[in-house]
Design a protein around this motif. Structure first.
Motif, PDB file in Angstrom:
ATOM      1  N   ASP A 113       0.820  -1.208   0.000  1.00 10.88           N
ATOM      2  CA  ASP A 113       0.000   0.000   0.000  1.00 10.88           C
ATOM      3  C   ASP A 113       0.858   1.263   0.000  1.00 10.88           C
ATOM      4  O   ASP A 113       0.558   2.221  -0.715  1.00 10.88           O
ATOM      5  CB  ASP A 113      -0.958   0.008   1.190  1.00 10.88           C
ATOM      6  CG  ASP A 113      -2.064  -1.029   1.054  1.00 10.88           C
ATOM      7  OD1 ASP A 113      -2.376  -1.434  -0.091  1.00 10.88           O
ATOM      8  OD2 ASP A 113      -2.617  -1.441   2.083  1.00 10.88           O
ATOM      9  N   ALA A 132      -6.283   9.313  -5.403  1.00 16.35           N
ATOM     10  CA  ALA A 132      -7.290   8.899  -4.418  1.00 16.35           C
ATOM     11  C   ALA A 132      -8.395   8.096  -5.094  1.00 16.35           C
ATOM     12  O   ALA A 132      -8.889   7.115  -4.536  1.00 16.35           O
ATOM     13  CB  ALA A 132      -7.884  10.125  -3.709  1.00 16.35           C
ATOM     14  N   ARG A 133      -8.751   8.493  -6.304  1.00 14.28           N
ATOM     15  CA  ARG A 133      -9.759   7.732  -7.050  1.00 14.28           C
ATOM     16  C   ARG A 133      -9.261   6.321  -7.353  1.00 14.28           C
ATOM     17  O   ARG A 133     -10.024   5.360  -7.300  1.00 14.28           O
ATOM     18  CB  ARG A 133     -10.100   8.430  -8.367  1.00 14.28           C
ATOM     19  CG  ARG A 133     -11.083   9.534  -8.202  1.00 14.28           C
ATOM     20  CD  ARG A 133     -11.586   9.975  -9.561  1.00 14.28           C
ATOM     21  NE  ARG A 133     -11.428  11.412  -9.634  1.00 14.28           N
ATOM     22  CZ  ARG A 133     -11.243  12.096 -10.726  1.00 14.28           C
ATOM     23  NH1 ARG A 133     -11.178  11.494 -11.896  1.00 14.28           N
ATOM     24  NH2 ARG A 133     -11.128  13.396 -10.696  1.00 14.28           N
ATOM     25  N   GLY A 136      -9.389   4.344  -4.198  1.00 17.63           N
ATOM     26  CA  GLY A 136     -10.745   4.264  -3.642  1.00 17.63           C
ATOM     27  C   GLY A 136     -10.922   4.928  -2.297  1.00 17.63           C
ATOM     28  O   GLY A 136     -11.567   4.364  -1.405  1.00 17.63           O
ATOM     29  N   CYS A 137     -10.349   6.116  -2.133  1.00 13.68           N
ATOM     30  CA  CYS A 137     -10.526   6.844  -0.881  1.00 13.68           C
ATOM     31  C   CYS A 137     -10.721   8.321  -1.182  1.00 13.68           C
ATOM     32  O   CYS A 137     -10.588   8.747  -2.328  1.00 13.68           O
ATOM     33  CB  CYS A 137      -9.336   6.628   0.054  1.00 13.68           C
ATOM     34  SG  CYS A 137      -7.779   7.353  -0.518  1.00 13.68           S
ATOM     35  N   SER A 138     -10.983   9.104  -0.154  1.00 16.08           N
ATOM     36  CA  SER A 138     -11.128  10.548  -0.346  1.00 16.08           C
ATOM     37  C   SER A 138      -9.748  11.175  -0.543  1.00 16.08           C
ATOM     38  O   SER A 138      -8.722  10.580  -0.187  1.00 16.08           O
ATOM     39  CB  SER A 138     -11.802  11.180   0.868  1.00 16.08           C
ATOM     40  OG  SER A 138     -10.924  11.149   1.978  1.00 16.08           O
ATOM     41  N   THR A 139      -9.737  12.377  -1.087  1.00 19.71           N
ATOM     42  CA  THR A 139      -8.472  13.081  -1.286  1.00 19.71           C
ATOM     43  C   THR A 139      -7.785  13.339   0.053  1.00 19.71           C
ATOM     44  O   THR A 139      -6.566  13.177   0.168  1.00 19.71           O
ATOM     45  CB  THR A 139      -8.700  14.400  -2.048  1.00 19.71           C
ATOM     46  OG1 THR A 139      -9.355  14.105  -3.290  1.00 19.71           O
ATOM     47  CG2 THR A 139      -7.402  15.111  -2.346  1.00 19.71           C
ATOM     48  N   THR A 141      -8.007  11.597   2.827  1.00 15.02           N
ATOM     49  CA  THR A 141      -7.447  10.329   3.311  1.00 15.02           C
ATOM     50  C   THR A 141      -6.186   9.983   2.535  1.00 15.02           C
ATOM     51  O   THR A 141      -5.204   9.516   3.108  1.00 15.02           O
ATOM     52  CB  THR A 141      -8.487   9.198   3.180  1.00 15.02           C
ATOM     53  OG1 THR A 141      -9.622   9.538   3.968  1.00 15.02           O
ATOM     54  CG2 THR A 141      -7.925   7.869   3.626  1.00 15.02           C
ATOM     55  N   PHE A 142      -6.204  10.233   1.228  1.00 14.36           N
ATOM     56  CA  PHE A 142      -5.021   9.947   0.418  1.00 14.36           C
ATOM     57  C   PHE A 142      -3.833  10.782   0.893  1.00 14.36           C
ATOM     58  O   PHE A 142      -2.715  10.274   0.985  1.00 14.36           O
ATOM     59  CB  PHE A 142      -5.280  10.196  -1.072  1.00 14.36           C
ATOM     60  CG  PHE A 142      -4.106   9.832  -1.912  1.00 14.36           C
ATOM     61  CD1 PHE A 142      -3.896   8.517  -2.297  1.00 14.36           C
ATOM     62  CD2 PHE A 142      -3.179  10.784  -2.299  1.00 14.36           C
ATOM     63  CE1 PHE A 142      -2.791   8.159  -3.046  1.00 14.36           C
ATOM     64  CE2 PHE A 142      -2.067  10.438  -3.047  1.00 14.36           C
ATOM     65  CZ  PHE A 142      -1.878   9.123  -3.428  1.00 14.36           C
ATOM     66  N   ARG A 145      -2.392   9.167   3.898  1.00 13.36           N
ATOM     67  CA  ARG A 145      -1.640   7.962   3.523  1.00 13.36           C
ATOM     68  C   ARG A 145      -0.310   8.331   2.870  1.00 13.36           C
ATOM     69  O   ARG A 145       0.717   7.705   3.138  1.00 13.36           O
ATOM     70  CB  ARG A 145      -2.463   7.105   2.560  1.00 13.36           C
ATOM     71  CG  ARG A 145      -3.648   6.438   3.213  1.00 13.36           C
ATOM     72  CD  ARG A 145      -4.417   5.617   2.204  1.00 13.36           C
ATOM     73  NE  ARG A 145      -5.632   5.063   2.795  1.00 13.36           N
ATOM     74  CZ  ARG A 145      -6.512   4.365   2.118  1.00 13.36           C
ATOM     75  NH1 ARG A 145      -6.332   4.103   0.840  1.00 13.36           N
ATOM     76  NH2 ARG A 145      -7.583   3.897   2.725  1.00 13.36           N
TER      77      ARG A 145
END
Length: 173
Positions: A113, A132-133, A136-139, A141-142, A145
């Motif tokens: 990941d 992020a797309r 599969g997460c929000s911007t 959250t990205f 990460r």
């Protein structure tokens, strides 16, 4: 524009990027299959492809890789690929070989990941929103990460540099 023409344009514009992403996710041995399956899905779902197709295509490639090559086999292939890159760079005489070898070795030690988050932005050039797309997460959250992955990469690079012996050469006259 016909469906075939639209598909051809999408394929021509993004095949190299999808293939490169597939290499980072599944290794060179499986990248052709992942890229091929990705474009098969794209053909079948052509009318679902958005105006900016790359994030959508990489999301499909991600799903294809996950479905087709489960964790252990894929991890082993990627780790072997990164180790091969490190070995290649150790013989290279380019100016930044040492840094490249350290980065690749550190990447090889990160989780799948973390590698994905870092390579989507750094190697594949996606914006945080597009990356992020893909995952599969929000911007927001990205960004979290990505921040954490960069921190772990810095730590791994420091550890890698410290574990490598300093090479000194003695020259005879």
């Amino acid at each position: 524009m016909t469906d075939a023409e639209r598909f051809t344009r999408i394929y021509d514009a993004h095949h190299r990027q999808v293939y490169a992403y597939a290499v980072t996710r599944a290794g060179r041995a499986h990248a052709d299959d992942v890229a091929g399956d990705t474009f098969l899905v794209a053909w079948r779902r052509l009318h679902e492809i958005p105006a900016t197709p790359l994030p959508w295509l990489l999301g499909v490639a991600r799903n294809v890789a996950r479905e087709r090559y489960r964790d252990e086999a894929r991890q082993a292939a990627i780790a072997a690929e990164l180790r091969a890159w490190v070995r290649e760079t150790e013989d290279d005489v380019a100016e930044h070989v040492t840094d490249r070898a350290v980065v690749l070795a550190a990447l090889g030690g990160l989780s799948e990941d973390d590698r994905e988050v870092l390579t989507l932005t750094a190697w594949h050039g996606l914006s945080a929103r597009d990356a992020a797309r893909v995952v599969g997460c929000s911007t927001a959250t990205f960004f979290v990460r990505l921040h954490r992955a960069r921190k772990r990469l810095r730590q791994a690079m420091t550890a890698t540099r410290q574990s490598r012996p300093t090479q000194t050469k003695e020259y005879s006259r």
